[in-house]
Enzyme design. Structure first.
Site, PDB file in Angstrom:
ATOM      1  CE1 TYR D  33      -3.125   3.051   0.615  1.00  9.75           C
ATOM      2  CE2 TYR D  33      -1.686   3.504   2.482  1.00  9.75           C
ATOM      3  CZ  TYR D  33      -2.673   3.914   1.601  1.00  9.75           C
ATOM      4  OH  TYR D  33      -3.200   5.166   1.692  1.00  9.75           O
ATOM      5  CB  ALA D  88      -3.196   8.009   3.964  1.00  7.69           C
ATOM      6  CB  SER D 115      -2.554  12.853   5.765  1.00 14.95           C
ATOM      7  OG  SER D 115      -3.486  12.268   4.891  1.00 14.95           O
ATOM      8  CE1 TYR D 174      -6.759  13.652  -1.926  1.00 17.24           C
ATOM      9  CE2 TYR D 174      -6.901  12.900   0.344  1.00 17.24           C
ATOM     10  CZ  TYR D 174      -6.304  12.842  -0.896  1.00 17.24           C
ATOM     11  OH  TYR D 174      -5.263  11.991  -1.114  1.00 17.24           O
ATOM     12  CB  THR D 200      -4.807  16.831  -2.609  1.00 10.24           C
ATOM     13  OG1 THR D 200      -3.915  16.724  -1.502  1.00 10.24           O
ATOM     14  CG2 THR D 200      -4.430  15.796  -3.661  1.00 10.24           C
ATOM     15  CE  LYS D 265       0.994  16.059  -1.716  1.00 11.48           C
ATOM     16  NZ  LYS D 265       0.210  14.966  -2.309  1.00 11.48           N
ATOM     17  CB  SER D 287       3.106  16.640  -5.710  1.00 10.82           C
ATOM     18  OG  SER D 287       2.787  15.351  -5.223  1.00 10.82           O
ATOM     19  CG  HIS D 289      -1.384  11.662  -4.856  1.00  4.91           C
ATOM     20  ND1 HIS D 289      -2.490  12.458  -4.752  1.00  4.91           N
ATOM     21  CD2 HIS D 289      -1.425  10.839  -3.783  1.00  4.91           C
ATOM     22  CE1 HIS D 289      -3.206  12.097  -3.682  1.00  4.91           C
ATOM     23  NE2 HIS D 289      -2.558  11.119  -3.070  1.00  4.91           N
ATOM     24  N   GLY D 321       8.394  13.960  -4.225  1.00  6.34           N
ATOM     25  CA  GLY D 321       8.455  12.834  -5.157  1.00  6.34           C
ATOM     26  C   GLY D 321       9.877  12.404  -5.434  1.00  6.34           C
ATOM     27  N   GLY D 322      10.311  11.358  -4.757  1.00  5.71           N
ATOM     28  CA  GLY D 322      11.604  10.765  -5.101  1.00  5.71           C
ATOM     29  C   GLY D 322      12.801  11.306  -4.358  1.00  5.71           C
ATOM     30  NE  ARG D 324      12.702   7.596  -2.090  1.00  5.63           N
ATOM     31  CZ  ARG D 324      11.569   8.308  -2.148  1.00  5.63           C
ATOM     32  NH1 ARG D 324      11.482   9.497  -1.601  1.00  5.63           N
ATOM     33  NH2 ARG D 324      10.499   7.806  -2.754  1.00  5.63           N
ATOM     34  NE  ARG D 344       5.674   5.136  -2.384  1.00  5.30           N
ATOM     35  CZ  ARG D 344       5.333   5.863  -3.444  1.00  5.30           C
ATOM     36  NH1 ARG D 344       6.079   6.912  -3.799  1.00  5.30           N
ATOM     37  NH2 ARG D 344       4.257   5.549  -4.150  1.00  5.30           N
TER      38      ARG D 344
END
Lengths: 395, 395, 395, 395
Positions: D33, D88, D115, D174, D200, D265, D287, D289, D321-322, D324, D344
């Protein structure tokens, strides 16, 4: 076999799932027949890979609601800009064969291009299409289909027909050197209700498909034959001739013997697209025959922009080759195609579940396209403008 | 061994099949000798990969029928624009050796470039070529060869000759510092009927091939030697010297000692191509010696366009390196080459089946080229124009 | 251990062979110390890969004979345009350590850049260099080294010295915040005969090398230390400080305290190269510290052209990072470098065979470069012009 | 569980280590998920890969010392230009959930975007943030955090708070079709101390995430719910509606009902960025998402430059996004972003070690960025100018 259920098949999430099921169910030689291409299969691979060269740049806050996918193609209004490209030998994939495919396509309210190499007569295909039932209210996939998809046809509905719509069939033709026979085939297609001729122009000789050579797969098994090649006088099945002398004069001859619109399938070179306009054909279908004719030709999508430029809006451009996702459809339309065809995915659906499998293929594509358009902020196919896509940054 | 049959060999579908058979049959050190290149073998790999950088954009509806592949090269009319590039040590690959290769090449009605490092004397090679038989009416591959391929030569046929055609042999030369010896080799080639000199210019020193260094493969096994290096006075075999002092004056000297046309093999830099024109040579062969001399030079195909531009039609440009498919030939010709040579594929054919294997290589290439031209709408090599290809979209 | 023999080691064919041997002989944590880089090691990989972006376009028929590789760098004439870049901790790789490296480098008649992090005092390194013997007449590799390589120095030979040549040593410096100590180190280097200072400017902080963090490799084992960091007053070994405040004023200070030419090592941005010219430094060394400082900076080769443009011939540009082949040297020189350094390959040589291993590394590179130049038609480094290379066609 | 210790966890060296730990600890369906995206997950992969398209071209000899990472975003001064993007279901990853994440984020003195799909009420999140303790003097990673990072806030500190700083929380929204409910959610966020609304706009429909479809993961397990969706009247939890009718008028409505700054966003198209300026929003967050909405959209980084150009400095641009690595942050800022979000990685930290894991994520990023800036010669985020990066040479 119940064509309406995919027994023993977990709900497929995407077309690749159906491809995997089909691979397990098909005889390996038949799977290779459908999957393979000419030479090193560079073009086969390129057809799918080409879509990954583009990225979708979505618009937001457009409040588009549920997109309306309806599209009109040569007078036929279809529920989405996705049609069934011609592929040979459906009964090799599943007993439902072309009849099952026709029922599924009619239920999805789009166009099936009947192959000259169909293993079912065009008349039977048309009859099957006329009995199609609409999709069950809760589709196999949980995606809701807009009610609007079932209306909007521009021609009067034919008589007894489960969907209340006439079959939407086009007929794919390899013009044969025997003109009288060619004309007889066209007459059968017309009588069966086909509404366009799709003339394959990329096959002056037969493509050399090495998988088939290795399998020794050279002919249909007993009981199957190319029903549309039946000689009206002898009742024997003729072989399909790839005519190395086929030229523009034959296209003019075709336009003289039928009033059906003529689509040229297999245009890749923009100069040929321009010639198509000059010769008054009604549409071109950018296609490389699924990579099965000349290995090393461009992916259909890579050939599309130059063809669109060459025709400059003077006739509609369609595309087939590698379409597997809603974003693929979106990309082709943003680049100027009015609709796309799917070939191998239909075979995967057939092999995986007969008519029901083809339904799944079409409904998965519809749902995927509908979602892609919603997320890209496009309410109708006409809103898929070039600014929505851009070349991918290459790594 | 019967050179006309490939016993125990399933019909090869493409050259890669023959490569696989050859690999199984050859001593690993010998396979590495033929397959290997200099350094990290980047150029070896690039030669094949380069063709995948182009895509063929076919024309349709041209009604070309069966293409006529005949081509004239320095006065020799050959049945197709594919010749046999010089490769060393054919008897290391198969007992049929250069004689078998010559018979197969003559049967295919094209040119064999005899290597200075042949393990068979040029006189015996010429004699073998003169006895070649035409291919069996049903070729191993099921492809029909146009009857026209057997005619059209521009020189009178020589005496007793199975094909009624004189051998079409060119001779590859490493000019030796000993000018008298070099001249004696040229005289032998002339007397044997060779009709052009192919002077290798990419070898001032010997390429460093690491596979050979690892195997300790430094010399021919007993019983094999470079027969064309036999000293006319002592009857001993001389070593081939890579002459680091070779320059344009030596090319002029060569043109003074022979009336044969001179082809420079190993041109990659366009400035050298321009110098070749200035020095009055008759043709250039764009080649990187199969990647065996300097690793890191461009693929032959990548070097071709600049060379074609530099010579600007003032002399014919040939190419070898990486040709494995009919579309490869088509691509090189569309980029301006008049013909291509094949090297390693001939060795694969020899190793796999001697003379018959070489025949298969040439007939597979012919059939593949014929089909590619038919599908691209080109009736003759001269119709392979640049608009038929385009760079691939890179992913 | 006999530093002059590689016992148990099959003759290496290229540097990758020595890398493989080194990997087997080194403690894995030490191998990772030498092999590793910062972060994800993108720059480490890029350094080698960058050379494959170029292709060599050789000239033919130039009759160049054996190329003369001699090059003059800041007054030192070396036998080839390849020097030994500074690397730390040679005794961690092999007991021969920096002394063995110095003997091998002197025997090859080129420059060793002594590291400030050497595990041998600079005085002992210089003494070792002075006792170097010329390479054996038959080198391990079978390549003949030109006799000319042993002459041509522009400075008078020093006293007792096996080669009759003074040691050619440069000294690498991390300027320390303690200026007095920094000056004392410079004096030691000058006294030992070092002829240039190579100031590392890419290390305001220490690079984060994740392999070392995982191994917990943070310090030298007992018995080894940075001998050039010995405090002249306390005799204790100081730690090397990476000075985050190092700036151009310190470079000016350095030029005030020594008459040695100053080379800035670690320039990648063209603006910094221009500043180097303005500040009167004597050379720049384009380097990313072997990818050990900031991961994600360009490969040295990719940064070279802009630096060469920025300095516009006003000072010599050197490069290190990824040089493994003769064509790599050729490429860097064709792009404007006057010489290149090798770092990790020297460690591979040391680890594989001590002094003899380093000799092999240098002689393999010399032979490879000599052959590449011969095959490219270049008689001298100055003939390595930009037209000899071109970007690779990307697939 | 002690949120301040990562028991049984070797000190992670980079975020990938934490990702690996998280994968082992999470239920596979939950890991999928968090990790998964829409469709074929091309965009998921592209987000990370995009950063490798750029190289950092560092400046040297700038004497910058330790960089000061402080940044001001919509009035909040944070210790570094890295914030916590909304994700989330934190309690699905770890019992510490959003409260632990808030404590870790406050301790790192940056912003957490709460969130709308949090499994903890926004009030409890704010309370947790207020009790955050500063990081231990010796951080888990051995990197020293500049003392300066703990000061420089531009707003007065709130009352009882472990760090002496008010919580820095933004709230992700949202917008729901039920405007009264939407307004009630905004009021809760305002009351809890949130200082910006992050709206968003990329979700008119829910993304189709095939991993979740395969797992049948459609809803939260018992005991977890979207606490911010609690109906103020019925106390029941509402479902979040993805509103396909959301448009710019609703954005204007939002600006009418709250005085909080509004961040949009999910902007990717430059035309939408320009509209954002016209509609007076306060910032845009580039973004996609996390690749979870429409597969095939560009990597956030690839979309950034056109958005930066379109807004032309008229409002701040953020990106997620991405991200790291420190060089990823540096690259985004050099391309014009004022700050980046991480999504993430925060989940990896949570799953691996709860609050302490999130701390590690943020401190690893801070240390990595600080080092990257030091090595690039940038003392402050404002010095991250476009000349410090350049496109990578593609191979």
């Amino acid at each position: 076999m119940n064509g309406h259920q995919l027994t023993g098949l977990a709900a497929p999430v995407n077309l690749a799932d159906l491809r995997a099921v089909a691979r397990r169910r098909l005889d390996p030689a038949h799977d290779d027949y459908f999957a393979g291409g000419a030479g090193d299969e560079r073009t086969v691979r390129d057809n799918e890979a080409a879509f990954d060269y583009y990225r979708v740049l979505p618009r937001v806050l457009r409040g588009v609601g549920t997109p309306d996918l309806r599209t009109t193609l040569l007078g036929d209004t279809v529920s989405m800009p996705v049609l069934v490209s011609p592929t040979a030998f459906h009964r090799l994939a599943h007993p439902d064969g072309e009849a099952g495919c026709a029922r599924a396509t009619a239920a999805a309210d789009t166009i099936m291009v009947v192959s000259m190499a169909a293993t079912t007569p065009v008349e039977a295909i048309a009859a099957a299409a006329a009995t199609a039932t609409p999709p069950p209210s809760s589709s196999a996939n949980g995606t809701s289909r807009p009610a609007s998809a079932a209306n909007g046809t521009s021609r009067p509905a034919s008589a007894a027909n489960g969907t209340g719509r006439p079959p939407k069939l086009w007929f794919q033709l390899y013009p044969q050197p025997d003109l009288a026979f060619t004309e007889s085939v066209i007459r059968r297609a017309e009588s069966a209700g086909c509404t366009a001729l799709v003339v394959t122009v990329d096959s002056p000789v037969f493509g050399r498909r090495e998988r088939d050579l290795r399998h020794g797969f050279l002919d249909l098994p007993d009981g199957l034959c190319c029903e549309n090649m039946r000689d009206p006088e002898t009742d024997a099945i003729r072989s399909i001739t790839m005519d190395a002398r086929l030229d523009w004069r034959r296209i003019e001859w075709l336009r003289g013997v039928t009033r059906l619109p003529v689509v040229l399938k297999g245009i890749l070179h923009p100069a040929d697209a321009a010639l198509a306009v000059e010769h008054g054909v009604d549409a071109v279908l950018v296609s490389n025959h699924g990579g099965r004719q000349l290995d090393g030709v461009p992916a259909s999508l890579d050939a599309l922009p130059a063809v669109v430029d060459a025709v400059a809006g003077r006739l509609p451009v369609l595309l087939d080759g590698g379409v597997r996702r809603g974003t693929d459809v979106l990309t082709a339309l943003a680049l100027g195609a009015v609709a796309v065809g799917v070939g191998r995915p239909v075979i995967w659906g057939l092999a995986a579940g007969g008519e029901a499998g083809v339904r799944q293929v079409l409904e998965l594509l519809r749902a995927d396209l509908e979602q892609a358009m919603a997320l890209a902020g496009a309410a109708r196919p006409a809103e898929l403008t070039p600014d929505l896509i851009r070349p991918a940054v290459r790594r």
